[in-house]
Write a protein that holds these residues in place. Structure first.
Motif, PDB file in Angstrom:
ATOM      1  N   SER A 147     -45.444  70.808  -6.148  1.00 15.23           N
ATOM      2  CA  SER A 147     -46.430  69.938  -5.517  1.00 15.23           C
ATOM      3  C   SER A 147     -47.385  69.364  -6.555  1.00 15.23           C
ATOM      4  O   SER A 147     -47.740  70.050  -7.521  1.00 15.23           O
ATOM      5  CB  SER A 147     -47.246  70.710  -4.468  1.00 15.23           C
ATOM      6  N   PRO A 148     -47.829  68.120  -6.385  1.00 11.02           N
ATOM      7  CA  PRO A 148     -48.814  67.542  -7.305  1.00 11.02           C
ATOM      8  C   PRO A 148     -50.181  68.173  -7.089  1.00 11.02           C
ATOM      9  O   PRO A 148     -50.530  68.549  -5.965  1.00 11.02           O
ATOM     10  CB  PRO A 148     -48.821  66.058  -6.929  1.00 11.02           C
ATOM     11  N   VAL A 149     -50.952  68.311  -8.149  1.00 11.88           N
ATOM     12  CA  VAL A 149     -52.321  68.819  -8.050  1.00 11.88           C
ATOM     13  C   VAL A 149     -53.247  67.866  -8.801  1.00 11.88           C
ATOM     14  O   VAL A 149     -52.798  67.037  -9.595  1.00 11.88           O
ATOM     15  CB  VAL A 149     -52.456  70.255  -8.613  1.00 11.88           C
ATOM     16  N   ALA A 150     -54.536  67.996  -8.548  1.00 13.06           N
ATOM     17  CA  ALA A 150     -55.513  67.098  -9.147  1.00 13.06           C
ATOM     18  C   ALA A 150     -55.565  67.263 -10.668  1.00 13.06           C
ATOM     19  O   ALA A 150     -55.231  68.329 -11.199  1.00 13.06           O
ATOM     20  CB  ALA A 150     -56.888  67.369  -8.548  1.00 13.06           C
ATOM     21  N   PRO A 151     -55.997  66.219 -11.395  1.00  9.04           N
ATOM     22  CA  PRO A 151     -56.038  66.262 -12.863  1.00  9.04           C
ATOM     23  C   PRO A 151     -56.877  67.407 -13.425  1.00  9.04           C
ATOM     24  O   PRO A 151     -56.606  67.898 -14.523  1.00  9.04           O
ATOM     25  CB  PRO A 151     -56.648  64.901 -13.233  1.00  9.04           C
ATOM     26  N   ASP A 152     -57.919  67.837 -12.672  1.00  8.13           N
ATOM     27  CA  ASP A 152     -58.769  68.899 -13.189  1.00  8.13           C
ATOM     28  C   ASP A 152     -58.144  70.288 -13.043  1.00  8.13           C
ATOM     29  O   ASP A 152     -58.679  71.264 -13.565  1.00  8.13           O
ATOM     30  CB  ASP A 152     -60.154  68.866 -12.523  1.00  8.13           C
ATOM     31  N   PHE A 153     -57.016  70.384 -12.349  1.00  4.80           N
ATOM     32  CA  PHE A 153     -56.285  71.651 -12.259  1.00  4.80           C
ATOM     33  C   PHE A 153     -55.234  71.653 -13.361  1.00  4.80           C
ATOM     34  O   PHE A 153     -54.079  71.310 -13.158  1.00  4.80           O
ATOM     35  CB  PHE A 153     -55.629  71.806 -10.886  1.00  4.80           C
ATOM     36  N   LYS A 154     -55.649  72.049 -14.558  1.00  4.61           N
ATOM     37  CA  LYS A 154     -54.769  71.973 -15.731  1.00  4.61           C
ATOM     38  C   LYS A 154     -53.910  73.210 -15.922  1.00  4.61           C
ATOM     39  O   LYS A 154     -52.873  73.163 -16.577  1.00  4.61           O
ATOM     40  CB  LYS A 154     -55.613  71.711 -16.987  1.00  4.61           C
ATOM     41  N   ALA A 228     -47.285  78.522 -11.469  1.00  5.83           N
ATOM     42  CA  ALA A 228     -47.634  77.932 -12.764  1.00  5.83           C
ATOM     43  C   ALA A 228     -47.977  76.470 -12.561  1.00  5.83           C
ATOM     44  O   ALA A 228     -47.486  75.827 -11.620  1.00  5.83           O
ATOM     45  CB  ALA A 228     -46.484  78.067 -13.751  1.00  5.83           C
ATOM     46  N   ILE A 229     -48.825  75.937 -13.423  1.00  3.99           N
ATOM     47  CA  ILE A 229     -49.150  74.514 -13.406  1.00  3.99           C
ATOM     48  C   ILE A 229     -48.682  73.895 -14.713  1.00  3.99           C
ATOM     49  O   ILE A 229     -48.960  74.416 -15.791  1.00  3.99           O
ATOM     50  CB  ILE A 229     -50.668  74.282 -13.212  1.00  3.99           C
ATOM     51  N   ARG A 230     -47.963  72.797 -14.607  1.00  3.42           N
ATOM     52  CA  ARG A 230     -47.458  72.094 -15.771  1.00  3.42           C
ATOM     53  C   ARG A 230     -47.636  70.588 -15.584  1.00  3.42           C
ATOM     54  O   ARG A 230     -47.735  70.097 -14.457  1.00  3.42           O
ATOM     55  CB  ARG A 230     -45.959  72.385 -15.984  1.00  3.42           C
ATOM     56  N   ASN A 231     -47.646  69.871 -16.707  1.00  6.97           N
ATOM     57  CA  ASN A 231     -47.643  68.419 -16.666  1.00  6.97           C
ATOM     58  C   ASN A 231     -46.459  67.933 -17.488  1.00  6.97           C
ATOM     59  O   ASN A 231     -46.591  67.652 -18.679  1.00  6.97           O
ATOM     60  CB  ASN A 231     -48.948  67.845 -17.214  1.00  6.97           C
ATOM     61  N   PRO A 232     -45.286  67.843 -16.867  1.00  7.22           N
ATOM     62  CA  PRO A 232     -44.093  67.436 -17.600  1.00  7.22           C
ATOM     63  C   PRO A 232     -43.966  65.935 -17.788  1.00  7.22           C
ATOM     64  O   PRO A 232     -42.987  65.454 -18.349  1.00  7.22           O
ATOM     65  CB  PRO A 232     -42.957  67.959 -16.709  1.00  7.22           C
ATOM     66  N   GLY A 233     -44.971  65.182 -17.316  1.00  9.11           N
ATOM     67  CA  GLY A 233     -44.877  63.727 -17.425  1.00  9.11           C
ATOM     68  C   GLY A 233     -46.161  63.032 -17.073  1.00  9.11           C
ATOM     69  O   GLY A 233     -47.130  63.050 -17.828  1.00  9.11           O
ATOM     70  N   MET A 234     -46.202  62.464 -15.864  1.00  2.00           N
ATOM     71  CA  MET A 234     -47.323  61.599 -15.484  1.00  2.00           C
ATOM     72  C   MET A 234     -48.482  62.330 -14.814  1.00  2.00           C
ATOM     73  O   MET A 234     -49.604  61.842 -14.816  1.00  2.00           O
ATOM     74  CB  MET A 234     -46.818  60.497 -14.548  1.00  2.00           C
ATOM     75  N   TYR A 235     -48.247  63.497 -14.218  1.00  2.00           N
ATOM     76  CA  TYR A 235     -49.309  64.164 -13.482  1.00  2.00           C
ATOM     77  C   TYR A 235     -49.069  65.662 -13.450  1.00  2.00           C
ATOM     78  O   TYR A 235     -47.975  66.145 -13.698  1.00  2.00           O
ATOM     79  CB  TYR A 235     -49.410  63.620 -12.050  1.00  2.00           C
ATOM     80  N   ASN A 236     -50.130  66.407 -13.126  1.00  2.00           N
ATOM     81  CA  ASN A 236     -50.043  67.861 -13.043  1.00  2.00           C
ATOM     82  C   ASN A 236     -49.277  68.283 -11.785  1.00  2.00           C
ATOM     83  O   ASN A 236     -49.450  67.680 -10.718  1.00  2.00           O
ATOM     84  CB  ASN A 236     -51.440  68.481 -13.017  1.00  2.00           C
ATOM     85  N   ARG A 237     -48.498  69.335 -11.921  1.00  2.00           N
ATOM     86  CA  ARG A 237     -47.742  69.835 -10.784  1.00  2.00           C
ATOM     87  C   ARG A 237     -47.859  71.350 -10.714  1.00  2.00           C
ATOM     88  O   ARG A 237     -47.883  72.031 -11.742  1.00  2.00           O
ATOM     89  CB  ARG A 237     -46.257  69.470 -10.914  1.00  2.00           C
TER      90      ARG A 237
END
Length: 271
Positions: A147-154, A228-237
């Motif tokens: 699921s996508p999460v907000a940018p501040d959830f890194k 886990a939270i990752r940003n494999p491209g355009m947005y955090n997931r």
């Protein structure tokens, strides 16, 4: 998706679709947890917690918990064996979200997308993959939800410590407190939480659907989850891996289920 038997992930059998009912429940729970955390930086109440130790590293761990259905203590350890341990494991690679996870070769695989509800938009559908053991109870399965999460959830630290994250998971189910403390409402208890690097793990139980006829809860589930939270491209997931085990399947599948969840390897962040 890619696995040793790719065609299995293209269609879902009737049994796999049934298990996805439990998967969909967790999808809603994961999204609710994210919204809960983004709106509140502290807990508003304490969850009912039954645990012996909370760990911050991986190693040998043993949790003694009280089984209300049997009234007996059950020892959980990393050495525990099940009758499913002899089944060879196969690697599942998800081409869309670039994660890997090892599952027993005889488990069914199903994949779907959620185009509506929390966490979805016109440009992104939440991805759900489910793994179902043979001849298991309807809700027993392992599922991966992205699921996508907000940018501040890194990273998972945005949710606080592993313990606070586990408490929030339990709080979403537990209703047995305050004026409902003595009522037969849905309840849950946290068993264990720890982290491996920036991946948070939690183990907990839920008791729901109280039956007057049985004099007990009809739905008893054990959860073992990794997040886990990752940003494999355009947005955090957020990558949420959930093992859901009906209490009737504990001896048969829980050991294998925890190994599946622990084997999860999220993609590397590119940003």
């Amino acid at each position: 998706a890619n696995c040793d038997d790719p065609h299995k992930s293209q269609t879902m059998s009737k049994k796999t679709k049934s298990a996805f009912g439990a998967t969909m429940c967790f999808v809603s729970t994961a999204c609710a947890l994210y919204l809960f955390t983004s709106e509140s930086s502290h807990l508003t109440r304490s969850a009912q917690i039954s645990r012996t130790r909370l760990h911050t590293n991986v190693g040998r761990r043993t949790a003694m918990i009280q089984m209300s259905s049997a009234g007996a203590a059950v020892v959980l350890s990393s050495q525990r064996k099940s009758r499913a341990d002899d089944i060879p494991m196969k690697m599942y690679h998800d081409d869309d979200e670039q994660y890997d996870i090892k599952v027993p070769s005889n488990w069914a695989v199903g994949k779907t997308e959620l185009t509506q509800g929390l966490g979805t938009s016109a440009s992104y559908s939440r991805k759900v993959v489910g793994f179902v053991p043979p001849n298991a109870e309807a809700k027993t399965n392992v599922n991966v939800v992205v699921s996508p999460v907000a940018p501040d959830f890194k990273n998972m630290g945005s949710f606080g410590s592993p313990e606070s994250f586990g408490i929030k998971l339990v709080n979403l189910v537990d209703r047995k407190f305050g004026k409902n403390a003595k009522k037969n409402v849905a309840t849950a208890r946290l068993i264990d939480t720890y982290n491996v690097g920036d991946v948070f793990f939690a183990e907990y139980e839920t008791f729901e659907d109280y039956s007057e006829e049985l004099g007990d809860y009809a739905t008893k589930l054990r959860f073992f989850v990794a997040n886990a939270i990752r940003n494999p491209g355009m947005y955090n997931r957020m990558f949420s891996v959930t093992g859901v085990c009906d209490m009737k399947d504990l001896d048969k599948y829980y050991s294998s289920m925890t190994e599946v969840v622990k084997s999860f390897a999220p993609p590397k962040s590119k940003i």
